[in-house]
Design an enzyme around this catalytic site. Structure first.
Site, PDB file in Angstrom:
ATOM      1  N   CYS A  16       0.812  -1.316  -0.048  1.00 18.57           N
ATOM      2  CA  CYS A  16      -0.027  -0.017  -0.037  1.00 18.57           C
ATOM      3  C   CYS A  16       0.877   1.230  -0.076  1.00 18.57           C
ATOM      4  CB  CYS A  16      -0.901   0.031   1.230  1.00 18.57           C
ATOM      5  SG  CYS A  16      -2.190   1.482   1.313  1.00 18.57           S
ATOM      6  N   CYS A  47      -0.399   4.597   0.917  1.00 17.25           N
ATOM      7  CA  CYS A  47      -1.281   5.518   1.383  1.00 17.25           C
ATOM      8  C   CYS A  47      -0.209   6.213   2.400  1.00 17.25           C
ATOM      9  CB  CYS A  47      -2.490   4.830   1.931  1.00 17.25           C
ATOM     10  SG  CYS A  47      -2.089   4.242   3.800  1.00 17.25           S
ATOM     11  N   CYS A  89       0.718   3.873   5.249  1.00 14.94           N
ATOM     12  CA  CYS A  89       1.771   2.922   5.083  1.00 14.94           C
ATOM     13  C   CYS A  89       3.065   3.401   4.715  1.00 14.94           C
ATOM     14  CB  CYS A  89       1.066   2.006   4.054  1.00 14.94           C
ATOM     15  SG  CYS A  89      -0.203   0.912   4.723  1.00 14.94           S
TER      16      CYS A  89
END
Ligand code: GUN
Ligand code: ZN
Length: 373
Positions: free
Chosen positions: A305, A307, A310
């Site tokens: 991930c 994001c 993360c």
């Protein structure tokens, strides 16, 4: 330009799966689409700019809750829901039909549903198709939902049948009462898990001309297999040229399997609600970051991930934040889970475009449902 409040372009199909785009007054969203739930005009823990960053192109809010607070007149006075909550992209509001039926003391008759407000000193309120339309017009979402009768599961055949016919009578009242030309009204198909009632409800609903249709009455505890067979009894009778929305669904495996059955739109509280209790979704399934085994784990929630959560924080940090009830824990977990859902939707859309959805479906479910996390 047409004067319809909603345009649906069906770009490609792959088996029964569909790749398209819906355009409404506040913009477009790609389908299959996942709508995060902002019950009280906020997806809990996320600023609208964060919500955008997850890849969300449309969000949902609730008539029932906004009617209690702040009330539709205040939202209207503040320039409508988009302006009020700082979200300039498409919004869909649910009608309140589903929420009031889960209230223990709701009383149902042909006119509507009467219930006591949780707040406002236990004052009695009746929600009717006309009232739901008035409230949703004041809120001003791009897509609004009909006020329907959603029965619990399991449900006696006669009760489910009555709910199908009443939902149709209420849909006619909704259409008659709805006056804003810049909002698209969706009808809702009911019928519990009875094959003949699903077919009947689908047929009666499609006879009422509307810009889109939803499958309701699922995700009420019937389980994955009954949900899928109910979609199979509904979808073939739905209009091909209009968007199909499966309400309140669901887990990643439910969404992938429902896309395979021709569904275009989804909404669910699962990614955001689970996030707040410390459950993270990943390609390899979900796990509870509050577990002691993550106390000094330096890896991000999901190595796949990208994001903000993360990219910057460890499972150890999230374990600490959630275990100590820090609000940043909820915010970061929600950002990740909603990003995971939207990454999944993007992968679904790409697979349909490439004609490889069947391969994607098997690979995704193999990895997601495998036991080795
Ligand atoms: N959300 C999930 N299921 C339903 C349903 O059957 N009706 C409405 N109005 N909302 C829902
Ligand atoms: Zn993440």
């Amino acid at each position: 330009m047409t004067d319809s409040p909603l345009q649906f372009e069906l770009h490609t199909t792959d088996g029964r799966a569909r790749r398209g785009k819906v355009t409404v007054p506040h913009g477009s969203f790609n389908t299959p689409a996942f709508m995060p739930v902002g019950t009280r005009a906020t997806v809990k823990g996320l600023m609208p700019r964060d919500l955008r960053e997850t890849g969300s192109e449309i969000c949902l809010s609730n008539t029932y809750h906004l009617n209690i607070s702040p009330g539709p007149k205040i939202v209207k006075k503040m320039g409508g829901l988009h302006h009020f909550m700082g979200w300039d992209a498409p919004i869909l509001t649910d009608s309140g039909g589903y929420q009031v039926f889960s209230l223990p003391k709701a009383k149902l008759d042909e006119e509507g549903v009467t219930f006591k407000f949780e707040q406002k000193g236990g004052k009695k309120i009746t929600l009717t198709p006309e009232k739901s339309m008035q409230i949703q017009e004041d809120l001003g979402a791009d897509i609004i939902m009909a006020f329907d009768v959603c029965v619990p599961h399991p449900c006696e055949y006669q009760d489910a049948r009555e709910a199908v016919y009443r939902t149709i009578r209420w849909l006619e009242r909704c259409k008659e009462a709805h006056s804003r030309k810049d909002q698209a009204l969706f009808g809702i198909i009911q019928g519990s898990t009875y094959a003949d009632l699903r077919a009947l409800s689908t047929q009666l609903t499609r006879e009422i001309d509307l810009p889109g249709y939803a499958i309701g009455g699922l995700s009420v505890g019937e389980g994955h297999e009954l949900m899928m067979s109910s979609i199979d009894q509904t979808e073939p009778g739905m209009i091909k040229e209009k968007p199909r929305y499966l309400m309140g669904v669901g887990y990643p495996e439910d969404i992938v399997e429902a896309v395979a059955r021709g569904i275009d739109m989804f909404d669910c509280v699962i990614p955001s609600r689970y996030a707040r209790s410390g459950v993270a979704f990943t390609r390899r399934g979900r796990f509870r970051v509050t577990n002691a085994r993550y106390r000094s784990d330096k890896f991000p929630l999901d190595t796949n991930c990208n994001c903000y959560c993360c990219r910057n924080f460890s499972r150890a940090y999230l374990n600490h934040l959630i275990n100590t009830n820090e609000i940043l824990g909820s915010a970061l977990m929600t950002l990740h889970n909603v990003t995971f859902y939207q990454d999944m939707m993007r992968a679904i859309r790409m697979a349909i475009e490439e004609g490889s959805f069947e391969k994607f479906r098997q690979a995704f479910l193999d990895e997601y449902l495998s036991d080795d996390k």
